[in-house]
Design a protein around this motif. Structure first.
Motif, PDB file in Angstrom:
ATOM      1  N   LYS A 351      68.420 -20.151  35.865  1.00 20.85           N
ATOM      2  CA  LYS A 351      67.743 -20.212  34.584  1.00 20.85           C
ATOM      3  C   LYS A 351      67.793 -18.613  34.007  1.00 20.85           C
ATOM      4  CE  LYS A 351      63.939 -21.996  36.552  1.00 20.85           C
ATOM      5  NZ  LYS A 351      64.288 -22.747  37.810  1.00 20.85           N
ATOM      6  N   ASP A 352      67.674 -17.650  34.967  1.00 22.83           N
ATOM      7  CA  ASP A 352      67.673 -16.427  34.339  1.00 22.83           C
ATOM      8  C   ASP A 352      69.001 -15.924  33.897  1.00 22.83           C
ATOM      9  OD1 ASP A 352      68.735 -16.951  37.047  1.00 22.83           O
ATOM     10  OD2 ASP A 352      68.000 -14.808  37.618  1.00 22.83           O
ATOM     11  N   TRP A 353      69.900 -16.434  34.577  1.00 21.65           N
ATOM     12  CA  TRP A 353      71.611 -16.391  34.036  1.00 21.65           C
ATOM     13  C   TRP A 353      71.796 -16.917  32.592  1.00 21.65           C
ATOM     14  CZ3 TRP A 353      75.457 -17.969  38.477  1.00 21.65           C
ATOM     15  CH2 TRP A 353      75.269 -16.815  39.655  1.00 21.65           C
ATOM     16  N   LEU A 354      70.938 -18.114  32.377  1.00 22.63           N
ATOM     17  CA  LEU A 354      71.295 -18.867  30.956  1.00 22.63           C
ATOM     18  C   LEU A 354      70.426 -18.205  29.931  1.00 22.63           C
ATOM     19  CD1 LEU A 354      71.998 -21.176  29.316  1.00 22.63           C
ATOM     20  CD2 LEU A 354      70.191 -22.569  30.116  1.00 22.63           C
ATOM     21  N   ALA A 371      62.948  -9.236  30.968  1.00 22.40           N
ATOM     22  CA  ALA A 371      62.561 -10.376  32.018  1.00 22.40           C
ATOM     23  C   ALA A 371      61.195 -10.127  32.716  1.00 22.40           C
ATOM     24  CB  ALA A 371      63.702 -10.856  33.028  1.00 22.40           C
ATOM     25  N   VAL A 372      60.480 -11.091  32.806  1.00 22.73           N
ATOM     26  CA  VAL A 372      59.035 -10.859  33.454  1.00 22.73           C
ATOM     27  C   VAL A 372      59.110 -12.349  34.263  1.00 22.73           C
ATOM     28  CG1 VAL A 372      56.612 -10.943  33.220  1.00 22.73           C
ATOM     29  CG2 VAL A 372      57.956  -9.574  31.632  1.00 22.73           C
ATOM     30  N   THR A 395      39.663   2.186  35.788  1.00 22.33           N
ATOM     31  CA  THR A 395      39.848   3.130  36.627  1.00 22.33           C
ATOM     32  C   THR A 395      41.348   3.086  37.214  1.00 22.33           C
ATOM     33  OG1 THR A 395      37.441   2.832  37.127  1.00 22.33           O
ATOM     34  CG2 THR A 395      38.856   3.682  38.980  1.00 22.33           C
ATOM     35  N   GLY A 396      42.015   4.068  37.469  1.00 25.72           N
ATOM     36  CA  GLY A 396      43.230   4.182  37.975  1.00 25.72           C
ATOM     37  C   GLY A 396      44.395   3.948  37.046  1.00 25.72           C
ATOM     38  N   ALA A 397      44.076   3.796  35.688  1.00 27.25           N
ATOM     39  CA  ALA A 397      45.137   3.708  34.783  1.00 27.25           C
ATOM     40  C   ALA A 397      45.887   5.033  34.559  1.00 27.25           C
ATOM     41  CB  ALA A 397      44.722   3.345  33.409  1.00 27.25           C
ATOM     42  N   ARG A 398      47.009   4.968  34.218  1.00 24.23           N
ATOM     43  CA  ARG A 398      48.083   6.185  34.016  1.00 24.23           C
ATOM     44  C   ARG A 398      47.549   7.093  33.068  1.00 24.23           C
ATOM     45  NH1 ARG A 398      53.643   3.846  35.463  1.00 24.23           N
ATOM     46  NH2 ARG A 398      53.172   2.279  34.142  1.00 24.23           N
ATOM     47  N   LYS A 399      47.795   8.335  32.891  1.00 29.81           N
ATOM     48  CA  LYS A 399      47.806   9.207  31.874  1.00 29.81           C
ATOM     49  C   LYS A 399      48.659   8.510  30.586  1.00 29.81           C
ATOM     50  CE  LYS A 399      45.728  13.143  33.674  1.00 29.81           C
ATOM     51  NZ  LYS A 399      46.053  14.761  33.937  1.00 29.81           N
ATOM     52  N   LYS A 400      48.242   8.517  29.450  1.00 26.13           N
ATOM     53  CA  LYS A 400      49.142   8.237  28.186  1.00 26.13           C
ATOM     54  C   LYS A 400      49.420   6.495  28.210  1.00 26.13           C
ATOM     55  CE  LYS A 400      51.482  12.479  27.896  1.00 26.13           C
ATOM     56  NZ  LYS A 400      53.018  13.276  27.707  1.00 26.13           N
ATOM     57  N   GLY A 401      48.703   5.974  29.181  1.00 23.32           N
ATOM     58  CA  GLY A 401      48.780   4.573  29.151  1.00 23.32           C
ATOM     59  C   GLY A 401      50.074   3.888  29.398  1.00 23.32           C
ATOM     60  N   SER A 402      50.231   2.675  29.201  1.00 24.93           N
ATOM     61  CA  SER A 402      51.445   1.918  29.584  1.00 24.93           C
ATOM     62  C   SER A 402      51.773   0.906  28.559  1.00 24.93           C
ATOM     63  CB  SER A 402      51.384   1.433  30.778  1.00 24.93           C
ATOM     64  OG  SER A 402      52.545   0.525  31.127  1.00 24.93           O
ATOM     65  N   ARG A 403      53.179   1.177  28.033  1.00 22.70           N
ATOM     66  CA  ARG A 403      53.609   0.015  27.070  1.00 22.70           C
ATOM     67  C   ARG A 403      53.929  -1.193  27.808  1.00 22.70           C
ATOM     68  NH1 ARG A 403      58.912   0.861  24.829  1.00 22.70           N
ATOM     69  NH2 ARG A 403      58.032  -0.123  22.927  1.00 22.70           N
ATOM     70  N   GLY A 404      53.634  -2.268  27.392  1.00 29.72           N
ATOM     71  CA  GLY A 404      53.857  -3.554  28.221  1.00 29.72           C
ATOM     72  C   GLY A 404      55.036  -4.002  27.870  1.00 29.72           C
ATOM     73  N   LYS A 405      55.306  -5.153  28.518  1.00 29.67           N
ATOM     74  CA  LYS A 405      56.898  -5.856  28.209  1.00 29.67           C
ATOM     75  C   LYS A 405      56.869  -6.379  26.878  1.00 29.67           C
ATOM     76  CE  LYS A 405      57.718  -5.322  32.761  1.00 29.67           C
ATOM     77  NZ  LYS A 405      58.778  -4.453  33.088  1.00 29.67           N
ATOM     78  N   LEU A 406      55.965  -6.766  26.396  1.00 30.56           N
ATOM     79  CA  LEU A 406      55.936  -7.311  24.946  1.00 30.56           C
ATOM     80  C   LEU A 406      56.399  -6.367  24.098  1.00 30.56           C
ATOM     81  CD1 LEU A 406      52.929  -9.637  24.781  1.00 30.56           C
ATOM     82  CD2 LEU A 406      55.072 -10.671  24.357  1.00 30.56           C
ATOM     83  N   LEU A 407      56.099  -5.164  23.994  1.00 34.04           N
ATOM     84  CA  LEU A 407      56.381  -3.973  23.068  1.00 34.04           C
ATOM     85  C   LEU A 407      57.665  -3.527  23.446  1.00 34.04           C
ATOM     86  CD1 LEU A 407      53.275  -1.998  22.383  1.00 34.04           C
ATOM     87  CD2 LEU A 407      54.577  -3.528  20.783  1.00 34.04           C
ATOM     88  N   GLN A 408      58.174  -3.692  24.984  1.00 34.50           N
ATOM     89  CA  GLN A 408      59.212  -3.143  25.512  1.00 34.50           C
ATOM     90  C   GLN A 408      60.346  -4.327  24.826  1.00 34.50           C
ATOM     91  OE1 GLN A 408      59.502  -2.468  29.615  1.00 34.50           O
ATOM     92  NE2 GLN A 408      57.425  -1.797  29.609  1.00 34.50           N
ATOM     93  N   ALA A 409      60.203  -5.534  24.509  1.00 35.03           N
ATOM     94  CA  ALA A 409      61.397  -6.275  24.058  1.00 35.03           C
ATOM     95  C   ALA A 409      61.323  -6.285  22.741  1.00 35.03           C
ATOM     96  CB  ALA A 409      60.898  -7.632  24.601  1.00 35.03           C
ATOM     97  N   PHE A 415      61.938 -12.678  28.253  1.00 31.57           N
ATOM     98  CA  PHE A 415      62.130 -14.097  29.071  1.00 31.57           C
ATOM     99  C   PHE A 415      61.198 -14.034  29.999  1.00 31.57           C
ATOM    100  CE2 PHE A 415      64.366 -15.455  32.973  1.00 31.57           C
ATOM    101  CZ  PHE A 415      64.036 -16.981  32.731  1.00 31.57           C
ATOM    102  N   LEU A 416      60.148 -15.184  29.857  1.00 31.75           N
ATOM    103  CA  LEU A 416      59.033 -15.392  30.685  1.00 31.75           C
ATOM    104  C   LEU A 416      59.503 -16.482  31.617  1.00 31.75           C
ATOM    105  CD1 LEU A 416      56.264 -15.393  27.918  1.00 31.75           C
ATOM    106  CD2 LEU A 416      56.775 -13.691  29.782  1.00 31.75           C
ATOM    107  N   ASP A 417      59.915 -16.033  32.990  1.00 31.40           N
ATOM    108  CA  ASP A 417      60.137 -16.954  33.835  1.00 31.40           C
ATOM    109  C   ASP A 417      58.856 -17.076  34.719  1.00 31.40           C
ATOM    110  OD1 ASP A 417      61.925 -18.315  35.574  1.00 31.40           O
ATOM    111  OD2 ASP A 417      62.553 -16.839  36.598  1.00 31.40           O
TER     112      ASP A 417
END
Length: 629
Positions: A351-354, A371-372, A395-409, A415-417
């Motif tokens: 499925k990931d190949w396709l 891919a997630v 608590t424990g979140a990294r400085k400057k936050g984090s871009r999620g997969k949705l924005l990365q794409a 691809f939501l496996d």
């Protein structure tokens, strides 16, 4: 019976358990961290999880359908993540083998995870070797995971029902733990000068090689466990060294030698006088020497850095199978038409190949493909992984936050496996993203527009999950525009082409498959589908290195035990290679077993001992099956 030293180690572990105030018949401590606390622990171990998750997936593929589970813990024995067979996971629930539960010796007494941490060594705890009676139905193999400073940072474990003990499990766990260590080691010293070395050149590029890291001016930074073993010095002693004091030449001279050597390995002398063959990487991914000519009459195959594997095209995926070709033909008509795509099929059908091939065939091919795997990310992390988070969101979140997969794409394909494993509350958030085409990160006040195509995949019956309120009906119809059902490998007619394609991908098109082995392939049901075939061939290629043909003797033991069934006895048995079970009532199976034995004997030129070792059975079994004993 277990070796004397092993029994002594278990007795010491039992003594520690008693000293913690535990009693054999005590009920285990099933206390589990709350969701917020578990998320904090996962964030603290994000690096470990990131490198362990794909290795866990690969390890689980090798033990799937064997009544086992794969477990990852932190340095204290707190479970971070699990993968397992559904039937065994139900049993595991009875003893709280779940994320957020501690499996230290203090909490659970003698067990593979806790004892591996206490002893700082790979550990097998089988059946009644567990201290608490409640855990004695388990068989567990655990290996600690060490960081570059030699500190335990986690444990990788395979746990199963004691009646399904397998003698190769510990080896798989140890190799997998070492893979995690090596990946984390390389990631931690990306800008270092790395020296890869071993006394045997064929071990370079394998888990056995040693890796030592130095600054550009030659100061020692770190060494992998294999490097520490070969150097014969602890980290504390190495920290006083430079490249020159360890290898007898300035680092600059070594780098010059590597550049001049072209495609040849260089030789270095260790402090103990041992000669090793080495490769140098001055910058990330830059190989300064590769291959070696050991002598005029003995040339080792040249080793060069290979570019990242390219994804298969739709045409290549179609292969020679009519079902898949028809699926691809229909797919071509809907690509770039705004129609949601849902890929279904058994685990391992490709499925990931396709999904990657669809992205490459679309107008978004120049954008990112992200891919997630919704099943591989702990529930408490999947929201932040998908949607991202602002600084201070929790608590424990990294400085400057984090871009999620949705924005990365953004601008490409997401691809939501295993979409069926997405938690319900996140299904609602995903639906809102699809409707509004914008993303709001955790802890954020504003939203960001996003332009993505989403491809989903699942091996679960989503319609049944809708009926039981496990999956949102509105999201289902939003994602389920055109369904692509991939057939199982056993239902495809292009197995031969599939084998050739995988060999080409592994740069091994010159390798041949022995006809006897291809017959075994054609009869095998392939419960793990293409992924199982691919993993098997990759392993066989390593075992057949230097040869031109892959045969039965190059196949992993667990595969041979599937095609020639054996009865696996517990670890306490002196003979861990019991004979094949009687199968007089099944003439087809008997004929298959006899054929495999005859093929193995032919490949081993009649050597019964070698054939028995190849098949993983006893010599007496071969004689009995052949009617000689």
């Amino acid at each position: 019976m277990p070796g004397v030293h092993v029994q002594q180690d278990i007795e010491l572990a039992h003594q520690r358990s008693a000293a913690f105030g535990l009693g054999r018949q005590d009920s285990p401590d099933y206390a589990c961290l709350g969701k917020a606390d578990l998320q904090l622990v996962l964030e603290q171990n994000r690096l470990l999880f990131r490198h362990a998750a794909p290795v866990m997936d690969s390890l689980y593929e090798q033990i799937v359908n064997t009544h086992h589970m794969v477990v990852l813990t932190d340095a204290r024995g707190l479970i971070l993540h699990t993968l397992g067979d559904a039937d065994f996971l139900e049993k595991a629930d009875q003893v709280a083998l779940n994320p957020g539960v501690a499996w230290s010796e203090q909490s659970k007494g003698t067990n593979a995870i806790g004892t591996a941490i206490a002893a700082q060594t790979p550990t097998v705890i089988h059946a009644d070797q567990h201290y608490l009676s409640a855990n004695q139905f388990l068989t567990c193999s655990a290996s600690p995971i060490f960081d570059a400073q030699g500190q335990v940072i986690g444990v990788l474990d395979v746990t199963g029902d004691q009646h399904h003990f397998h003698r190769h499990t510990m080896a798989l766990v140890r190799m997998s733990a070492q893979m995690i260590e090596n990946q984390m080691f390389s990631a931690a010293f990306q800008n270092a000068v790395k020296i890869h070395f071993h006394s045997r050149p064929e071990f370079l590029g394998t888990l056995m090689e040693g890796i030592a890291c130095f600054t550009s001016d030659g100061r020692f930074q770190a060494a992998s466990r294999s490097a520490l073993f070969q150097l014969g010095l602890p980290v504390s002693a190495l920290q006083t060294h430079t490249f020159s004091s360890l290898f007898g030449m300035p680092l600059s001279s070594c780098l010059d030698l590597c550049r001049r050597s072209g495609s040849s390995l260089i030789t270095l002398a260790l402090p103990n006088g041992m000669k090793v063959y080495a490769q140098c990487r001055e910058h990330p991914g830059t190989l300064l020497s590769a291959g070696v000519n050991l002598a005029a009459d003995h040339t080792v195959t040249e080793r060069t850095e290979q570019p990242a594997a390219q994804g298969l095209s739709l045409q290549q995926l179609a292969g020679g199978d009519a079902l898949v070709a028809a699926l691809i033909n229909g797919l071509r008509k809907v690509i770039d038409r705004g129609i949601p795509l849902m890929i279904t099929g058994e685990t391992g059908t490709g499925k990931d190949w396709l999904a990657q091939a669809i992205h490459q065939a679309s107008a978004r091919r120049h954008g990112p493909f992200v891919a997630v795997n919704c099943a591989a990310i702990p529930e408490s992390l999947i929201e932040s992984e998908l949607f991202g988070y602002e600084e201070g969101a929790f608590t424990g979140a990294r400085k400057k936050g984090s871009r999620g997969k949705l924005l990365q794409a953004n601008g490409g394909t997401l691809f939501l496996d295993e979409i069926g494993d997405m938690p319900l509350h996140l299904q609602a958030r995903l639906l809102r993203v699809l409707q509004e085409r914008s993303v709001t990160p955790l802890g954020g006040a504003g939203s960001t527009k996003v332009d993505i195509d989403i491809i989903c995949a699942t091996n679960q019956p989503l319609k049944q999950m809708i009926a039981t309120k496990q999956f949102r009906e509105d999201l289902y119809y939003r994602l389920n525009g055109y369904v692509l059902k991939l057939p199982a490998l056993r239902d495809r007619s292009d197995l031969t082409q599939m084998v050739s394609r995988i060999l080409q991908q592994e740069d091994a098109a010159h390798m041949h498959i022995h006809p006897a082995l291809m017959q075994v392939f054609e009869r095998h049901p392939w419960p793990g589908n293409i992924r199982q075939l691919s993993n098997l061939l990759r392993t066989a290629l390593r075992l057949a290195e230097g040869e031109s043909e892959i045969g039965l003797q190059h196949c992993p033991q667990d595969f041979l035990e599937d095609v020639v069934p054996t009865s696996i006895e517990p670890v306490a048995q002196a003979d861990l290679t019991p004979p094949l079970p009687a199968s007089a009532s099944d003439t087809g199976l008997a004929a298959q077993e006899l054929g495999l034995i005859q093929q193995a004997l032919a490949q081993c030129q009649g050597n019964v001992t070698a054939a028995a070792r190849m098949l993983g059975i006893s010599r007496n079994t071969i004689y009995r099956k052949l009617g000689r004993g």
